[in-house]
Design an enzyme around this catalytic site. Structure first.
Site, PDB file in Angstrom:
ATOM      1  N   GLU A 146       0.828  -1.212   0.000  1.00 66.14           N
ATOM      2  CA  GLU A 146       0.000   0.000   0.000  1.00 66.14           C
ATOM      3  C   GLU A 146       0.863   1.263   0.000  1.00 66.14           C
ATOM      4  O   GLU A 146       0.839   2.063   0.954  1.00 66.14           O
ATOM      5  CB  GLU A 146      -0.961   0.009   1.192  1.00 66.14           C
ATOM      6  N   GLU A 302      -6.531  -7.902  -0.394  1.00 69.58           N
ATOM      7  CA  GLU A 302      -6.953  -7.926   1.007  1.00 69.58           C
ATOM      8  C   GLU A 302      -8.415  -7.530   1.115  1.00 69.58           C
ATOM      9  O   GLU A 302      -8.874  -6.605   0.446  1.00 69.58           O
ATOM     10  CB  GLU A 302      -6.174  -6.898   1.839  1.00 69.58           C
TER      11      GLU A 302
HETATM   12  C1  GLA Z   1      -4.123  -2.618   5.067  1.00 70.40           C
HETATM   13  C2  GLA Z   1      -2.746  -3.234   5.214  1.00 70.40           C
HETATM   14  C3  GLA Z   1      -2.728  -4.442   6.082  1.00 70.40           C
HETATM   15  C4  GLA Z   1      -3.609  -4.278   7.286  1.00 70.40           C
HETATM   16  C5  GLA Z   1      -5.005  -3.961   6.819  1.00 70.40           C
HETATM   17  C6  GLA Z   1      -5.993  -3.850   7.955  1.00 70.40           C
HETATM   18  O1  GLA Z   1      -4.792  -3.058   3.993  1.00 70.40           O
HETATM   19  O2  GLA Z   1      -2.171  -3.536   3.982  1.00 70.40           O
HETATM   20  O3  GLA Z   1      -1.394  -4.657   6.481  1.00 70.40           O
HETATM   21  O4  GLA Z   1      -3.122  -3.247   8.074  1.00 70.40           O
HETATM   22  O5  GLA Z   1      -4.975  -2.728   6.154  1.00 70.40           O
HETATM   23  O6  GLA Z   1      -7.280  -3.551   7.523  1.00 70.40           O
END
Ligand code: GLA
Length: 668
Positions: A146, A302
């Site tokens: 991210e 995710e």
């Molecule tokens: C983001 C991060 C993860 C985690 C999630 C929690 O997407 O990439 O490492 O922190 O949020 O929702």
């Protein structure tokens, strides 16, 4: 990405004693897991002190996963530097606009323009590659995590220097820069590049050109770091696809620019189940991600199985909703659906974020859902070769988003995502799928192009849109479009700049409506609908006025105008029409009318069609809490229940049907 739909999640075995790893792998196999992301936050484990490495645990984990046939999406650990790095090289830590330096102790505490960070990031990636790149379990490279998530902008001296070099490349001379930024205003004229700063704390509005260019530059700075990591990975294993996980409509990064650099586009979706618009927003998120690189596969990297832990109040997905939302992604083309994370942590800031394996292990109902879905997806290999063919495009660009929401505008509450959802919502309700397109993309394959507030548009891109209509296309253009060029300099004359041929009236001024005020709009047949938020002050032009403002200070002025342009036509919306008003416009274009069975079934039914050479797959997802019955005259074979359908399909709350039909005729 071919073969099975990928299923799994972030796997952080370093948080657990190695005795747990065997159980992890056993449960993964049970749940149909075939891909896990390993190593995202492992820098401190892999390099506990500078140039001291520890890879034995990673070798062991990769072997365990590989032996069980589970693929690995191996991450570079650069999103969370270890404490030794910032302790030794303080310029690694980013600085905010007020000049305060961040500390380590969380994550994403790095300045992407720090040479100290960059050198050590490269080194750890090189080491990772030399240790494990040839491991057979590795299926994909997951670069960083991210990008820009917590600290999208850094204002330190490293950034100031890099920004000046970037500006020099963009403008060539300081005179050009002064011209572009309009620095005759407020005595901002620069004598040399060395005087230019990042948009740090200022008494009031920063120069909008400076602000816009800082956004462009910051995006490029992250991208440059990504290129360095990708280069190392590709050199070692050119055969392994590269991804980095996006965050849907994430404003700081121009994901169109990023996606064209990826082999697989991936995204993280945490739509809030408590938001009544969540399913629509999530569909829009997936349509965006699918469209970012129209030649690449995409997947959900995710999502949460149940709830997150970072909102004020973390509403869970109701039973069945995780499955329905996962199919929403698959329907919109996803090649994989993964979660954050595999096993819920015992400590750390995310210990109450739900996971595929909860603190109570397989006793939580989450496990049954997770394992059930994994097994079900395993049987869906038949979707191979199918994709989503949208007939409607929505024009969107990050540069426009940045400029549109910069301060000091007639309506500073005009939000890009509000404008997008306003025009997208009816299509979601009608079961019509949308591709997002950059303004410079070829649009010919779309029947209709929606243009929500394209405030910033270059002469060239505007001309392309006009030519799309001239050649027979249909466009629906909303207010506050064609206002400035790429420098944020206003096009003079009635507003619209290069888009004026599509506007059909003369927008001589603009008038945001007071908050809460609704105005009436009267159509040619005398019907009245409502509008709010905005009204152009327009006079009649070459187009045909379909509706006029019928109340309030701007009564009598054009509200909806149809312009015939060459072989095509454009509809211009001079105010934010309510749902009934927008429906009238959409009803004028067949591609926007959607699927009548979905309208009739009642709210909350999502419909998307995937098409392959031989079949269509109609996904019907009931996001509502009531049964919905759809009348599907063409029958078909329902894949999940494995049965032939008659003329109706009944969907229980949160249930999903995938109806396969032969392209040559009805169901097979
Ligand atoms: C983001 C991060 C993860 C985690 C999630 C929690 O997407 O990439 O490492 O922190 O949020 O929702």
């Amino acid at each position: 990405m071919t073969g099975r739909i990928r299923y799994g999640g972030d796997y952080n075995p370093e948080q657990w004693p190695s005795e747990v790893w065997d159980e992890d792998v056993r449960l993964m196999v049970q749940a149909g897991v075939n891909l896990v992301t390993v190593g995202v936050f492992s820098w401190a484990q892999l390099e506990p002190a500078e140039r001291t490495y520890s890879f034995a645990w990673l070798h062991e984990v990769l072997d365990l996963l590989g032996d069980a046939g589970i693929g690995v999406d191996l991450a570079t650990p650069t999103a969370s530097p270890p404490p030794w790095l910032s302790a030794r090289y303080p310029d690694v830590l980013p600085v905010d606009a007020r000049g305060a330096r961040y500390s380590h102790g969380s994550r994403q505490h790095f300045c992407v323009c720090s040479a100290s960070y960059r050198a050590r990031a490269r080194r750890v990636v090189e080491r990772l590659v030399s240790e494990v790149a040839n491991h057979p379990a590795i299926e994909m490279w997951h670069v960083h995590n991210e990008y820009g998530c917590h600290v999208p902008y850094c204002y330190c001296d490293n950034h100031a220097q890099a920004f000046r070099a970037w500006l020099q490349r963009r403008y060539g001379s300081v005179d050009e820069l002064n011209e572009a930024w309009g620095t005759t205003f407020w005595s901002q004229r620069y004598g040399e590049f060395a005087e230019v700063l990042p948009p740090r704390l200022t008494p009031t509005f920063v120069n909008p050109g400076q602000e816009l260019d800082y956004k462009r530059f910051s995006n490029d700075a992250f991208l440059e770091e990504f290129f360095e990591e990708r280069q190392i990975l590709r050199t070692a294993r050119p055969d392994i696809p590269v991804t980095t996980n996006f965050m849907g409509f994430f404003k700081p990064l121009d994901y169109f620019a990023w996606a064209s650099e990826l082999d697989v586009v991936s995204t993280d979706n945490y739509a809030d189940p408590a938001d009544p618009d969540a399913m629509m927003l999530s569909a829009m998120h997936y349509d965006l991600v699918r469209s970012l690189n129209k030649d690449a596969a995409w997947m959900v990297m995710e999502q949460t199985p149940l709830r997150v832990n970072w909102r004020r109040h973390n509403s869970p997905k109701v039973p069945g909703q995780m499955r329905a939302m996962s199919y929403q992604a698959v329907a919109r083309g996803a090649a994989g659906v993964l979660f954050f994370q595999w096993r819920a942590s015992r400590s750390g800031a995310e210990k109450f974020h739900s996971a595929m394996v909860s603190h109570s292990g397989v006793a939580s109902p989450v496990w049954a859902e997770v394992a059930g879905l994994g097994r079900e997806l395993d049987g869906l290999g038949t979707l191979e070769g199918s994709g989503v063919d949208a007939r409607v495009a929505m024009v969107f660009s990050w540069a426009n988003w940045w400029a549109l929401e910069a301060p000091a505008k007639p309506a500073n509450d005009l939000s890009m995502t509000d404008q997008l959802s306003w025009m997208y919502r009816p299509l979601f309700g009608r079961g019509a799928t949308v591709d997002f397109c950059r303004p410079d993309e070829r649009l010919d394959r779309y029947e209709v192009v929606l243009v929500p507030s394209l405030y910033l548009v270059t002469e060239e891109d505007g001309a392309k849109l006009v030519s799309y209509v001239e050649r027979g296309g249909t466009a629906v253009v909303s207010f506050w479009s064609g206002i400035v060029d790429e420098r944020d300099v206003v096009y003079l004359g009635p507003y619209g700049g290069p888009l004026r041929p599509l506007i059909g009236c003369d927008v001589v001024d603009v008038a945001p409506l007071p908050e809460g005020m609704t105005i009436e709009v009267e159509w040619e047949d005398g019907t009245r609908t409502g509008a709010s938020f905005w009204a152009d002050v327009a006079t009649e032009g070459t187009g045909h006025v379909l509706a006029r403002v019928a109340s309030g200070p701007w009564a009598g002025r054009p509200a909806v105008v149809e312009a015939r342009v060459g072989q095509g036509r454009a509809y211009y919306l001079a105010c934010r029409l309510d749902a009934a008003g927008l429906a009238r416009v959409y009803d004028l274009a067949p591609a926007l009318s959607g699927e009548p069975a979905v309208h009739r079934a009642g709210p909350g039914v999502e419909r998307v069609v995937r098409t392959s050479a031989d079949h269509t797959y109609e996904f019907l997802i009931n996001h509502s809490e009531e049964e919905r019955v759809l009348d599907i005259a063409s029958g078909g074979f329902e894949l999940l229940a494995g049965k032939q359908l008659g003329s109706r399909v009944a969907l229980a709350p949160m249930d999903v049907a995938i109806v396969r039909r032969d392209r040559a005729g009805p169901g097979d």
